[in-house]
Design a protein around this motif. Sequence first.
Motif, PDB file in Angstrom:
ATOM      1  N   LYS A  75       0.861  -1.180   0.000  1.00  0.00           N
ATOM      2  CA  LYS A  75       0.000   0.000   0.000  1.00  0.00           C
ATOM      3  C   LYS A  75       0.901   1.234   0.000  1.00  0.00           C
ATOM      4  O   LYS A  75       1.550   1.531   0.993  1.00  0.00           O
ATOM      5  CB  LYS A  75      -0.900  -0.006   1.234  1.00  0.00           C
ATOM      6  N   HIS A 114      -5.082   5.555   9.834  1.00  0.00           N
ATOM      7  CA  HIS A 114      -6.452   5.482   9.334  1.00  0.00           C
ATOM      8  C   HIS A 114      -6.500   5.224   7.829  1.00  0.00           C
ATOM      9  O   HIS A 114      -7.335   4.454   7.354  1.00  0.00           O
ATOM     10  CB  HIS A 114      -7.200   6.782   9.665  1.00  0.00           C
ATOM     11  N   ALA A 123      -5.567   1.510   7.106  1.00  0.00           N
ATOM     12  CA  ALA A 123      -6.330   0.477   7.802  1.00  0.00           C
ATOM     13  C   ALA A 123      -7.143  -0.360   6.821  1.00  0.00           C
ATOM     14  O   ALA A 123      -7.222  -1.587   6.942  1.00  0.00           O
ATOM     15  CB  ALA A 123      -7.254   1.113   8.835  1.00  0.00           C
ATOM     16  N   ASN A 124      -7.728   0.316   5.815  1.00  0.00           N
ATOM     17  CA  ASN A 124      -8.561  -0.396   4.854  1.00  0.00           C
ATOM     18  C   ASN A 124      -8.140  -0.145   3.418  1.00  0.00           C
ATOM     19  O   ASN A 124      -8.846  -0.528   2.497  1.00  0.00           O
ATOM     20  CB  ASN A 124     -10.025   0.038   5.017  1.00  0.00           C
ATOM     21  N   THR A 161      -6.442  -0.277  -0.227  1.00  0.00           N
ATOM     22  CA  THR A 161      -6.033  -1.318  -1.155  1.00  0.00           C
ATOM     23  C   THR A 161      -5.165  -0.692  -2.226  1.00  0.00           C
ATOM     24  O   THR A 161      -5.480   0.377  -2.736  1.00  0.00           O
ATOM     25  CB  THR A 161      -7.261  -1.972  -1.838  1.00  0.00           C
TER      26      THR A 161
END
Length: 236
Positions: free
Chosen positions: A75, A222, A225-226, A228
């Motif tokens: 990422k 933050h 965290a998710n 992609t």
Amino acid sequence: DGVLICTHGLCRTRVELLARAMVAAKSGYGVLLYDSRSHGKSEKGVVSLGCHEANDVLGAIHYVLNRYEARPAPKIVLMGVSMGAVATLLAAAQSGQYVAIILDSPFSSIEDTVIDHTWLFFKLPRYPFTPLFLYWFNKFSGCDPRLVDSHLALKHLLPVPMLFIGSEGDRRIGPDVARHLYQESDSSSKRIKIFGKDVGHGAAYRLHPDIYAAVLVDFLDHALANGTSGAAAGAH
């Protein structure tokens, strides 16, 4: 899985971002520092206030991805200061290989920057100095100065988390550029931090390291965290 690619400003080197990179590294993130063309230990090239330097950012992205060739794509977070922030924007507009962007003290466009600086440092009027500079910039750099525009590039970004940083004491650029870019961003997860009048251009970390570090790490935590990677998502 998170790698921060750091791009320094004009007449600086990768050392400008070293302390900030250490903050990210100590928080568990990978970091790439490099010298843009004709800066530091890099080879000579045409300095173009972000135009050709965007290719340096794209090269840095390619380098990171090649290091993870046999593993899932990392990422990638793109971070730049001043000219490095604009180069980052221009590169991001051409790439889908990132999950977040951090822009510290970006300028609006080459034309606006020339206007501001000729008056700030030399008290020269907009005409004829601005069109003369833009003409010779085009001739020497091979870049159309109209394309080095942060607002234009912003329209072509992925809707990823973004952090904008500016300061009230920045006489060279001013905090309104960061504010306007923040307002124009389509990101649903965007943040802005404006430092006070004691902070000059790109000097926020040097003068307020603890506050800057907290803002940086909280944003990274933050954002990643998710997040992609663009490669995994098939973006662009």
